[in-house]
Design a protein around this motif. Sequence first.
Motif, short mmCIF file in Angstrom:
data_model
loop_
_atom_site.label_atom_id
_atom_site.label_comp_id
_atom_site.label_asym_id
_atom_site.label_seq_id
_atom_site.Cartn_x
_atom_site.Cartn_y
_atom_site.Cartn_z
N VAL A 63 -2.41 -5.16 0.80
CA VAL A 63 -2.32 -3.73 0.01
C VAL A 63 -2.71 -4.16 -1.49
O VAL A 63 -3.03 -3.43 -2.18
CB VAL A 63 -0.90 -3.30 0.50
N ALA A 64 -1.99 -5.39 -1.68
CA ALA A 64 -2.33 -6.00 -3.23
C ALA A 64 -3.64 -6.18 -3.30
O ALA A 64 -4.19 -5.61 -4.46
CB ALA A 64 -1.52 -6.93 -3.63
N ARG A 67 -6.10 -2.49 -2.47
CA ARG A 67 -5.36 -1.22 -3.00
C ARG A 67 -6.27 -0.21 -3.13
O ARG A 67 -5.98 1.01 -2.54
CB ARG A 67 -4.49 -1.55 -4.47
N TYR A 70 -7.59 1.08 0.24
CA TYR A 70 -6.87 1.87 1.00
C TYR A 70 -6.39 3.33 0.52
O TYR A 70 -6.15 4.24 0.96
CB TYR A 70 -5.45 1.15 1.03
N GLN A 120 0.29 1.06 -11.10
CA GLN A 120 1.16 1.60 -9.89
C GLN A 120 2.02 2.96 -10.22
O GLN A 120 1.88 3.83 -9.21
CB GLN A 120 2.18 0.48 -9.58
N THR A 172 -5.64 -9.20 -9.74
CA THR A 172 -4.42 -9.28 -8.75
C THR A 172 -3.19 -10.04 -9.01
O THR A 172 -2.18 -9.64 -8.68
CB THR A 172 -4.86 -9.79 -7.22
#
Length: 187
Positions: A63-64, A67, A70, A120, A172
């Motif tokens: 997921v990191a 991201r 996704y 985020q 990342t």
Amino acid sequence: MTSYGTIPTSSGAGVDLEYISRAKERLKAGLGTRRPWRQMVELHSFGLPKSVHEAVERVKANVAFFRMNYVIVVLFILFLSLLWHPISLIVFLVMMAVWLLLYFLRDQPLVVFGRLISDQVVLIVLSLVTLVVLFLTDATINILVSLLVGVVVVLIHAAARKTDDLFVDEETGGLLRSAGATSPSSS
């Protein structure tokens, strides 16, 4: 003195071309943080995790790392579910324009009232605003089902994709290790 037969060089045409080239550059740069789709679906990188702990670690790392990919997958599934709800689809397309401007194509950090807003936070706020606006269009069941399907697809992919071939880079923040630095349990 006439200028018959010459090509006009008004500043307006130059600005339009400059704007288009800048938009192309921003599009390339904005989607540049997206990982290559080929890397995401390499068959040799898939395998069942040996434990629940390994599956959770894979999900966190993938997921990191993936991201942006996704987010695109979930938004695409949501788009497909709204094809039979034209009003919801129009609202979704407007929200996609907002997503493009504030998340995908942004080349500089977002600053609001002098405060730096992290990716985020932008992702969470845009997701919530998109959901609230779409829920107001009476396509609630379609939205909930498509989001559930999108999350399940992402979780299955993230748990099944091995993380030993993912490499650290500046974006990342050091969450992942290169293939030589992974622990033996992540293979």
